[in-house]
Design a protein around this motif. Sequence first.
Motif, PDB file in Angstrom:
ATOM      1  N   GLY A 106     113.410 -79.646  39.868  1.00 14.38           N
ATOM      2  CA  GLY A 106     112.827 -81.037  39.805  1.00 14.38           C
ATOM      3  C   GLY A 106     111.464 -80.088  40.453  1.00 14.38           C
ATOM      4  O   GLY A 106     110.693 -80.899  40.369  1.00 14.38           O
ATOM      5  N   GLU A 107     110.964 -78.861  39.860  1.00 11.03           N
ATOM      6  CA  GLU A 107     109.853 -78.128  40.349  1.00 11.03           C
ATOM      7  C   GLU A 107     109.463 -77.950  38.754  1.00 11.03           C
ATOM      8  O   GLU A 107     109.346 -77.545  37.592  1.00 11.03           O
ATOM      9  N   VAL A 108     107.508 -77.506  38.942  1.00 10.89           N
ATOM     10  CA  VAL A 108     107.121 -77.739  37.747  1.00 10.89           C
ATOM     11  C   VAL A 108     106.814 -75.743  38.460  1.00 10.89           C
ATOM     12  O   VAL A 108     105.885 -75.401  38.957  1.00 10.89           O
ATOM     13  N   TYR A 109     107.154 -75.154  37.437  1.00 17.59           N
ATOM     14  CA  TYR A 109     106.529 -73.786  37.233  1.00 17.59           C
ATOM     15  C   TYR A 109     105.141 -73.125  37.394  1.00 17.59           C
ATOM     16  O   TYR A 109     105.193 -73.360  35.903  1.00 17.59           O
ATOM     17  N   ARG A 110     104.649 -72.737  38.107  1.00 12.53           N
ATOM     18  CA  ARG A 110     103.880 -72.139  37.466  1.00 12.53           C
ATOM     19  C   ARG A 110     103.803 -70.762  37.128  1.00 12.53           C
ATOM     20  O   ARG A 110     104.593 -69.629  38.114  1.00 12.53           O
ATOM     21  N   TYR A 111     103.627 -70.625  35.834  1.00 11.22           N
ATOM     22  CA  TYR A 111     103.944 -69.283  35.430  1.00 11.22           C
ATOM     23  C   TYR A 111     102.851 -68.257  35.682  1.00 11.22           C
ATOM     24  O   TYR A 111     101.341 -68.915  36.394  1.00 11.22           O
TER      25      TYR A 111
END
Length: 120
Positions: A106-111
């Motif tokens: 449920g997390e947005v991964y910051r590339y």
Amino acid sequence: MRPENERPVGVVANLSPLIAMLLSAGAASLLAPLVFWFIYRDRSAFVRACSAQAFNFTLLMWIGSVAGWVLVFTVILSPLGIILIAASTLMTIVFPIIGAMRANRGEVYRYPMQWLPVLT
């Protein structure tokens, strides 16, 4: 979009460059996250953010790969070009998998190495 459907679609949005790379020998890996962004940009903020991150990262890896191929054709800088191609290919495989695992939580991964403003 229902909240219970956001996480699986976010996982696929992160994995879309890899899936497209396997199906099209790399040609469509840049377009796949962009298609997800266009489809889900108004439906889900989570999927929109996941696909935007994946697109920005894949675009940077494409640029790195093209620069590597240009360097390969110059005789003097071809070792640097080979390293750049290998690094961009490895990062194109590893980081979307990490992004998919984060999206599953449920997390947005910051590339890493984001250079364009995120499309969210």
